[in-house]
Write a protein that holds these residues in place. Structure first.
Motif, PDB file in Angstrom:
ATOM      1  N   PRO A   1       4.476  11.406  -0.894  1.00 31.76           N
ATOM      2  CA  PRO A   1       4.770   9.998  -0.631  1.00 31.76           C
ATOM      3  C   PRO A   1       5.710   9.850   0.565  1.00 31.76           C
ATOM      4  O   PRO A   1       6.569  10.703   0.799  1.00 31.76           O
ATOM      5  CB  PRO A   1       5.461   9.511  -1.905  1.00 31.76           C
ATOM      6  CG  PRO A   1       5.189  10.539  -2.930  1.00 31.76           C
ATOM      7  CD  PRO A   1       4.912  11.820  -2.222  1.00 31.76           C
ATOM      8  N   TYR A   2       5.521   8.768   1.321  1.00 25.72           N
ATOM      9  CA  TYR A   2       6.393   8.469   2.458  1.00 25.72           C
ATOM     10  C   TYR A   2       7.818   8.322   1.959  1.00 25.72           C
ATOM     11  O   TYR A   2       8.071   7.705   0.926  1.00 25.72           O
ATOM     12  CB  TYR A   2       5.933   7.176   3.139  1.00 25.72           C
ATOM     13  CG  TYR A   2       6.926   6.649   4.139  1.00 25.72           C
ATOM     14  CD1 TYR A   2       6.999   7.203   5.403  1.00 25.72           C
ATOM     15  CD2 TYR A   2       7.790   5.625   3.809  1.00 25.72           C
ATOM     16  CE1 TYR A   2       7.916   6.731   6.327  1.00 25.72           C
ATOM     17  CE2 TYR A   2       8.713   5.147   4.726  1.00 25.72           C
ATOM     18  CZ  TYR A   2       8.771   5.710   5.981  1.00 25.72           C
ATOM     19  OH  TYR A   2       9.677   5.245   6.881  1.00 25.72           O
TER      20      TYR A   2
ATOM     21  N   GLN B   1      -2.524   2.267   7.535  1.00 28.54           N
ATOM     22  CA  GLN B   1      -3.304   3.368   6.990  1.00 28.54           C
ATOM     23  C   GLN B   1      -2.690   3.803   5.673  1.00 28.54           C
ATOM     24  O   GLN B   1      -1.480   3.694   5.476  1.00 28.54           O
ATOM     25  CB  GLN B   1      -3.333   4.548   7.968  1.00 28.54           C
ATOM     26  CG  GLN B   1      -4.025   4.231   9.265  1.00 28.54           C
ATOM     27  CD  GLN B   1      -4.004   5.409  10.227  1.00 28.54           C
ATOM     28  OE1 GLN B   1      -3.348   6.412   9.998  1.00 28.54           O
ATOM     29  NE2 GLN B   1      -4.725   5.270  11.319  1.00 28.54           N
ATOM     30  N   LYS B   2      -3.522   4.318   4.778  1.00 29.31           N
ATOM     31  CA  LYS B   2      -3.016   4.797   3.491  1.00 29.31           C
ATOM     32  C   LYS B   2      -2.433   6.201   3.620  1.00 29.31           C
ATOM     33  O   LYS B   2      -1.547   6.574   2.875  1.00 29.31           O
ATOM     34  CB  LYS B   2      -4.129   4.796   2.448  1.00 29.31           C
ATOM     35  CG  LYS B   2      -4.565   3.403   2.062  1.00 29.31           C
ATOM     36  CD  LYS B   2      -5.625   3.440   0.991  1.00 29.31           C
ATOM     37  CE  LYS B   2      -6.060   2.016   0.651  1.00 29.31           C
ATOM     38  NZ  LYS B   2      -7.100   2.003  -0.366  1.00 29.31           N
ATOM     39  N   GLU B   3      -2.956   6.971   4.569  1.00 33.08           N
ATOM     40  CA  GLU B   3      -2.467   8.321   4.818  1.00 33.08           C
ATOM     41  C   GLU B   3      -2.172   8.469   6.310  1.00 33.08           C
ATOM     42  O   GLU B   3      -2.936   7.979   7.138  1.00 33.08           O
ATOM     43  CB  GLU B   3      -3.492   9.372   4.400  1.00 33.08           C
ATOM     44  CG  GLU B   3      -3.740   9.423   2.913  1.00 33.08           C
ATOM     45  CD  GLU B   3      -4.645  10.572   2.515  1.00 33.08           C
ATOM     46  OE1 GLU B   3      -4.502  11.035   1.376  1.00 33.08           O
ATOM     47  OE2 GLU B   3      -5.472  11.009   3.327  1.00 33.08           O
ATOM     48  N   ILE B   4      -1.067   9.124   6.615  1.00 32.03           N
ATOM     49  CA  ILE B   4      -0.685   9.316   8.015  1.00 32.03           C
ATOM     50  C   ILE B   4      -0.165  10.739   8.189  1.00 32.03           C
ATOM     51  O   ILE B   4       0.620  11.205   7.367  1.00 32.03           O
ATOM     52  CB  ILE B   4       0.358   8.267   8.451  1.00 32.03           C
ATOM     53  CG1 ILE B   4       0.655   8.392   9.931  1.00 32.03           C
ATOM     54  CG2 ILE B   4       1.618   8.375   7.645  1.00 32.03           C
ATOM     55  CD1 ILE B   4       1.368   7.192  10.508  1.00 32.03           C
ATOM     56  N   PRO B   5      -0.607  11.426   9.232  1.00 24.61           N
ATOM     57  CA  PRO B   5      -0.102  12.779   9.484  1.00 24.61           C
ATOM     58  C   PRO B   5       1.380  12.757   9.873  1.00 24.61           C
ATOM     59  O   PRO B   5       1.819  11.857  10.606  1.00 24.61           O
ATOM     60  CB  PRO B   5      -0.958  13.285  10.646  1.00 24.61           C
ATOM     61  CG  PRO B   5      -2.146  12.380  10.691  1.00 24.61           C
ATOM     62  CD  PRO B   5      -1.700  11.073  10.131  1.00 24.61           C
ATOM     63  N   SER B   6       2.128  13.743   9.410  1.00 26.26           N
ATOM     64  CA  SER B   6       3.554  13.817   9.749  1.00 26.26           C
ATOM     65  C   SER B   6       3.732  13.976  11.255  1.00 26.26           C
ATOM     66  O   SER B   6       4.755  13.567  11.807  1.00 26.26           O
ATOM     67  CB  SER B   6       4.218  14.975   9.011  1.00 26.26           C
ATOM     68  OG  SER B   6       3.624  16.204   9.383  1.00 26.26           O
TER      69      SER B   6
ATOM     70  N   ILE C   1       0.861  -1.175   0.000  1.00 26.39           N
ATOM     71  CA  ILE C   1       0.000   0.000   0.000  1.00 26.39           C
ATOM     72  C   ILE C   1       0.900   1.228   0.000  1.00 26.39           C
ATOM     73  O   ILE C   1       1.732   1.386   0.901  1.00 26.39           O
ATOM     74  CB  ILE C   1      -0.888   0.024   1.267  1.00 26.39           C
ATOM     75  CG1 ILE C   1      -1.736  -1.229   1.330  1.00 26.39           C
ATOM     76  CG2 ILE C   1      -1.741   1.278   1.317  1.00 26.39           C
ATOM     77  CD1 ILE C   1      -2.437  -1.425   2.669  1.00 26.39           C
ATOM     78  N   PRO C   2       0.766   2.090  -1.004  1.00 21.27           N
ATOM     79  CA  PRO C   2       1.599   3.293  -0.987  1.00 21.27           C
ATOM     80  C   PRO C   2       1.156   4.195   0.172  1.00 21.27           C
ATOM     81  O   PRO C   2      -0.036   4.439   0.353  1.00 21.27           O
ATOM     82  CB  PRO C   2       1.333   3.945  -2.338  1.00 21.27           C
ATOM     83  CG  PRO C   2       0.034   3.385  -2.798  1.00 21.27           C
ATOM     84  CD  PRO C   2      -0.111   2.044  -2.148  1.00 21.27           C
TER      85      PRO C   2
END
Length: 170
Positions: A60-61, A100-105, A47-48
């Motif tokens: 992107p991470y 998770q697909k999106e994560i806060p910095s 999962i990107p």
């Protein structure tokens, strides 16, 4: 698996072996209908991961960014490259385990600070000063007081690499 030659789906695997440095599997197959052979590759679907920055931009991470931040905080401190790699690995593992697909910095930064507290208190405060954007000396002093209190309580311990010799002025 459908045969690319005749389109029938009655194929079987006749050989499997690792490929691409064990990141995928190469399979030789034969079609039972037409008898032709073909190769397929099987990979784990990843999962990107997207990082949500403070200004709500998404990117992107990038492991290298975490590594660079930790390395900067540990500059001229008795922290080995192996210890830095261990911190980054631990943070990365926790981030990906969140699934998770999106994560806060913010979450990534907090994980880094949590790991650095027990590595080197000075590096921790350096990292926190940049990450939390200390605006003045008082904010910096408040964070130092917290670190000193936790050190006295034994909650934070200095685990820098004691085998690395420190240079002394002569």
């Amino acid at each position: 698996m459908k045969c690319p030659f005749c389109g029938k789906d009655n194929t079987r695997v006749i050989d499997s072996r690792p490929a691409d440095e064990n990141t995928s599997i190469r399979r030789r197959r034969v079609c039972d209908s037409c008898g032709k052979r073909f190769t397929t590759y099987e990979k784990v679907e990843t999962i990107p991961l997207i990082v949500i920055k403070k200004d709500n931009n998404r990117e992107p991470y990038n492991r290298a960014k975490i590594e660079a931040g930790v390395l900067r905080a540990c500059h001229k401190r008795p922290v080995s490259a192996e210890q830095i790699t261990q911190i980054v690995d631990a943070v990365e593992t926790e981030v990906f385990n969140l699934e998770q697909k999106e994560i806060p910095s913010r979450i990534i930064g907090e994980l880094c600070m949590d790991k650095m507290k027990n590595l080197d208190p000075v590096a921790y405060v350096r990292f926190a000063s940049v990450y939390r954007e200390f605006k003045d000396v008082n904010t910096f002093m408040d964070e130092l007081k917290i670190v000193l209190e936790k050190e006295e309580e034994g909650v934070i311990t200095d685990s820098t690499d004691k085998s690395t010799p420190l240079l002394k002025k002569e």
